[in-house]
Design an enzyme around this catalytic site. Structure first.
Site, short mmCIF file in Angstrom:
data_model
loop_
_atom_site.label_atom_id
_atom_site.label_comp_id
_atom_site.label_asym_id
_atom_site.label_seq_id
_atom_site.Cartn_x
_atom_site.Cartn_y
_atom_site.Cartn_z
N HIS A 12 -26.71 5.30 38.24
CA HIS A 12 -27.41 5.41 36.95
C HIS A 12 -28.90 5.15 37.03
CE1 HIS A 12 -23.83 5.70 34.28
NE2 HIS A 12 -23.26 4.99 35.24
N LYS B 112 -34.88 2.36 22.18
CA LYS B 112 -34.25 2.21 23.49
C LYS B 112 -34.64 0.84 24.03
CE LYS B 112 -36.45 6.03 24.63
NZ LYS B 112 -35.34 6.83 25.14
N ARG B 113 -34.03 0.41 25.16
CA ARG B 113 -34.46 -0.86 25.74
C ARG B 113 -35.96 -0.83 26.04
NH1 ARG B 113 -30.70 -4.95 27.11
NH2 ARG B 113 -32.45 -5.95 28.13
N LYS C 230 -40.26 3.30 30.31
CA LYS C 230 -39.94 4.06 29.10
C LYS C 230 -41.17 4.29 28.22
CE LYS C 230 -35.14 2.39 29.00
NZ LYS C 230 -34.28 3.58 29.09
N THR D 48 -29.60 8.99 26.73
CA THR D 48 -28.54 9.53 25.89
C THR D 48 -28.95 9.49 24.42
OG1 THR D 48 -27.53 7.33 26.09
CG2 THR D 48 -26.53 9.12 27.38
N LYS E 137 -28.37 12.08 21.08
CA LYS E 137 -27.90 11.68 19.75
C LYS E 137 -28.90 12.12 18.69
CE LYS E 137 -25.85 7.78 22.05
NZ LYS E 137 -26.10 6.42 22.58
C1 26V Z 1 -31.76 -2.08 35.25
C2 26V Z 1 -32.79 -2.92 35.63
C3 26V Z 1 -32.48 -4.35 35.87
C4 26V Z 1 -33.55 -5.09 36.64
C5 26V Z 1 -34.94 -4.74 36.19
C6 26V Z 1 -35.23 -3.26 36.19
C7 26V Z 1 -34.09 -2.42 35.74
C8 26V Z 1 -34.31 -1.08 35.47
C9 26V Z 1 -33.28 -0.27 35.08
C10 26V Z 1 -32.02 -0.74 34.99
C11 26V Z 1 -30.95 0.20 34.58
C12 26V Z 1 -29.69 0.12 35.38
C13 26V Z 1 -28.71 1.22 35.13
C14 26V Z 1 -28.78 1.85 33.77
O1 26V Z 1 -28.53 1.24 32.77
N1 26V Z 1 -29.11 3.14 33.74
C15 26V Z 1 -29.14 3.95 32.54
O2 26V Z 1 -27.90 4.66 32.47
C16 26V Z 1 -27.85 5.54 31.37
C17 26V Z 1 -26.46 6.14 31.35
O3 26V Z 1 -26.27 6.94 32.47
C18 26V Z 1 -28.93 6.60 31.47
O4 26V Z 1 -28.86 7.44 30.34
C19 26V Z 1 -30.30 5.94 31.55
O5 26V Z 1 -31.29 6.92 31.76
C20 26V Z 1 -30.31 4.92 32.68
O6 26V Z 1 -31.52 4.18 32.68
#
Ligand code: 26V
Length: 797
Positions: free
Chosen positions: A346, A534-535, A540, A642, A646
């Site tokens: 992801h 979004k987060r 982003k 996503t 939506k």
């Molecule tokens: C996690 C972290 C944690 C440590 C600090 C930086 C950081 C950056 C990104 C993440 C995301 C981890 C995985 C995730 O949530 N990915 C999301 O998955 C969604 C579903 O597939 C996708 O639509 C998003 O684009 C993607 O960011």
């Protein structure tokens, strides 16, 4: 159960008295909610049992979807709708003087996830059941979901979330199905039948207790199960300090995603992951054993999917069971494991890829660590055979390196399928981030573009639009969302377009009302609702949006002849509690909002609303009212997104970079129905190879950039002193890693285009229609069918 309103009402009143021990006239809304919830669960119980029985006796393959997050949101209306009894219940309650909408508000969001990844898992569950596919969810029952966000003086403050406070109506605790999960201790080797064997001694044992939730399909008899594990002290604690043991055990499923910057947090996180994996795999094997099939048939009967790397210990755990319990040889065990497990990636962000220090991992999970070492030894041996002498390659691909365990490498080696979540993301995995693995295992890689359940995100959350669609093209789109494409036939139909316009307007008015009730801010329902939710994360680029808002405000203040088409910028975002920079951006947005909303001179043209505690239920109210969808990540960084899907499905137009699923949205709606700006992924990656660009030049050469950047630090915002210096530094001293300044001009221009297009209301509503019509592809039903056919090989039962 109940087939008409009267039967329902009688059953409701009787149940209420029994459950709450009081007559109806003394009952509260919460009593009504609990009563109705229980009735629904009972209503589905026979289908639930029947579905389980069918899976137990059928020969068909089943999938288990392992995910550390399930962001379900509220379930009451969703369940009523899927059961097809929404109208009956709503009408029945109304006659008793009970408002279903008010009951809905009582329910807490089940917020067992951070954002897109967890919500995707929830959408997938809905699609699995609605398509009658045999699929089970496995997750953790956190006592506190994602924190509740408050703003104090514009700063984010986190409070513990309390979704279980008033009891949970949907779950059933299954004490008899609890399993024991061992941590710490030592591994002892011994000989048995001439075979070197291992056992785990002196372990600290935790009991994992399952709570099952019914996952009700839309207008079908299928009720699948989401099994959430809770960590409890073992009933036989022989520990010296029982209180400490109890505390530490319960801590495992206490909070979603504890801060893992310190070792304590890391161990807790590892414990969560192993609890999920070990309990799930054990219960999967238990039900497989009950079929009395030979173990080598496992891959024909069961698929296990790991949602990102958090459950990747499923690979060594399955190996452990096959080796230590089933007594298989390594090759046979490896063959079964690698034909059972599939993996979704992801993110390509390196800082998000999980790595665990060996010094923490090995003592906590000694047997699992041993097995990973052996997996790695054999893998490196194979690499050596393919490329003899290429030490660099082995170093870069090894699962254990520099005293760390790389979880993504384990997933790539130990699974039969690896997929990205949008085409561009999969291409980046194949050609860049995971290219070395792609060279060795090209057949494993595939793309599955994300999707969202149109049942929650359109049918349930936007009833007005749904009825309008049905009045135009019939109900077929509900079962087959790709039929939404039929709406394009109405693009010249003035009558229809007017109605579409009114639906959006009514939704905007309703939302404005909600904002007023909750924040006291009045917004103009005729302004453009420009939505960025979004987060909060640097990539982003909420910063790009807020700098643009500052720029618009500057123009209004400097040039009295400058007019802006009224615009309401709406933000919603939680920042990770330890993410300092993200929290600065929250403070900046709130500071800008305060300044602009407090300036009477611009009230009729500009407003900024930052919604507190953004979550699934807020998203459901907001999306139907949105005109513009901000999807402005630095190209190459957002795996899919996503929210973009939506918002599109609710008729918002995307302002976006060519990143993630935006690329596919563009392909489906055509360039004329989307606002694309900024660098492409190729360009961004090219800049990185060259060591970036020179952000300072953009500061010096572009007056409007200089103006807003200076305002961050020159006292323009009163009482915040050097608050925004870190933002200034990131843009100019650290050379703007996310290309905010590089894309600024392009972003300003595209927004002028947005305004120009919006002024032509007829043209805009047509564009909006094209977006709704093309959104059917992004239903998670399509995504899940692709997973079912290409990866899991499962069929409807
Ligand atoms: C996690 C972290 C944690 C440590 C600090 C930086 C950081 C950056 C990104 C993440 C995301 C981890 C995985 C995730 O949530 N990915 C999301 O998955 C969604 C579903 O597939 C996708 O639509 C998003 O684009 C993607 O960011």
């Amino acid at each position: 159960m109940f087939s008409n309103k009267q039967e329902f009402q009688q059953a409701f009143l009787k149940r209420l008295e029994m459950l709450c021990g009081k007559p109806f006239k003394e009952s509260t809304k919460n009593d009504h909610f609990l009563t109705l919830g229980q009735m629904i669960r009972e209503h589905v119980s026979s289908n639930w049992i029947h579905t389980k029985e069918k899976y137990r006796t059928s020969q068909e393959k089943q999938v288990y979807y392992l995910s550390i997050e399930f962001l379900l949101g509220r379930l009451l209306r969703h369940n009523l709708m899927n059961l097809g009894i929404e109208e009956l219940v709503e009408g029945g309650l109304q006659e008793l003087g009970v408002d279903l909408e008010e009951l809905e508000e009582i329910e807490s969001d089940a917020g067992l996830g951070n954002g897109g990844l967890g919500r995707l898992a929830a959408c997938f569950l809905d699609s699995l059941s609605s398509l009658n596919l045999p699929g089970h969810g496995c997750g953790i029952r956190y006592r506190h979901g994602l924190f509740e966000q408050k703003f104090v003086d514009g700063y984010q403050v986190e409070l513990p979330e309390q979704w279980l406070r008033y009891g949970q109506v949907w779950e059933i605790r299954k004490t008899d199905l609890a399993v024991e999960v061992p941590f710490w201790g030592e591994i002892e080797s011994y000989f048995e039948n001439n075979r070197l064997s291992f056992r785990h001694i002196n372990a600290e044992v935790v009991t994992a207790v399952p709570y099952d939730l019914p996952v009700i399909g839309y207008h079908t008899d299928t009720v699948n199960t989401l099994r959430l594990w809770s960590a409890e002290p073992s009933p036989y604690p022989f520990y010296q300090d029982v209180m400490k043991y109890k505390r530490e055990t319960e801590a495992i499923s206490e909070f979603l995603y504890p801060d893992d910057t310190h070792d304590d947090g890391k161990i807790l996180r590892l414990k969560q992951q192993y609890l999920l994996v070990s309990a799930s795999i054990r219960s999967i094997i238990r039900s497989f054993r009950a079929t009395h099939r030979p173990i080598n048939e496992l891959p024909n009967r069961i698929a296990i999917h790991i949602n990102d790397t958090h459950p990747v210990m499923a690979i060594p755990e399955l190996m452990r069971i096959l080796l230590d319990e089933e007594k298989l040889g390594w090759e046979e065990a490896w063959d079964i494991t690698t034909n059972t497990i599939s993996y979704t990636n992801h993110t390509t962000l390196s800082e998000a890829l999980e790595k665990w220090p060996v010094r923490l991992f090995k003592p906590l999970l000694p047997r699992i660590y041993m097995i990973i070492e052996e997996i790695n030894r054999r893998f490196c041996e194979k690499l050596w055979e393919i490329n003899p002498g290429d030490w660099d390659r082995i170093h870069n691909m090894s699962i254990i390196v520099n005293d760390e365990v790389k979880m993504a490498h384990l997933a790539l080696v130990g699974s039969y399928s690896v997929n990205g979540v949008a085409q561009i993301h999969t291409d980046i995995l194949k050609n860049r981030e995971m290219n070395l693995f792609y060279q060795v295992f090209p057949e494993k890689f595939n793309n599955k573009t994300n999707g969202i359940t149109h049942r929650r995100w359109l049918l349930k959350s936007n009833p007005k639009l749904s009825s309008l669609i049905t009045s135009a093209i019939g109900t077929g789109w509900i079962q087959s969302p790709q039929e939404l494409i039929k709406l394009t036939e109405f693009k010249e139909d003035k009558g229809f377009l007017d109605k579409l316009q009114s639906v959006k307007q009514e939704n905007k008015e309703r939302f404005s009302q909600r904002v007023f009730e909750q924040t006291g801010i009045t917004i103009d329902p005729h302004s453009i609702f420009d939505v960025h939710v979004k987060r909060l994360h640097a990539y982003k680029r909420q910063l790009l949006n807020v700098l643009h808002i500052m720029h618009l405000y500057n123009r209004l203040k400097e040039d009295s002849s400058f007019r802006l088409y009224p615009r309401t910028f709406i933000f919603g975002a939680k920042a990770s509690p330890g993410y300092y920079y993200a929290k600065k951006i929250i403070k900046l947005i709130n500071t800008v909002a305060e300044k602009i909303n407090g300036d009477p001179a611009v009230q009729d043209q500009l407003k900024v609303v930052f919604l507190e505690n953004y979550r699934v239920s807020v998203a459901e109210e907001l999306f139907p009212a949105a005109d513009v969808s901000e999807q402005i990540s630095t190209a190459s960084k957002e795996a899919s997104g996503t929210g973009n899907m939506k918002l599109m499905m609710n008729g918002a137009l995307t302002v976006g970079t060519l990143d993630g699923a935006n690329v596919e949205i563009k392909e489906r709606v055509g360039l004329e129905n989307i606002f694309i700006f900024g660098l492409t992924a190729e360009e961004v990656l090219h800049f990185y190879q060259k060591g970036g660009y020179h952000s300072m030049e953009y500061y010096h050469h572009d007056k409007k950039i200089r103006h807003v950047i200076d305002q961050l630090t020159n006292g323009y915002f009163p009482d915040v002193d050097d608050e925004f210096e870190p933002i200034y530094d990131s843009l100019l001293i650290q050379n703007d890693q996310y290309f905010v300044l590089r894309d600024f001009d392009s972003y300003v221009s595209i927004h002028k285009e947005v305004e120009r297009k919006f002024k032509n209301r007829d043209q805009w509503i047509k564009m909006s229609l094209q977006n709704i019509a093309a959104s059917g592809y992004f239903s998670s039903d399509r995504t899940i069918k692709e997973y079912a056919d290409d990866i899991w090989k499962i069929k409807p039962v």
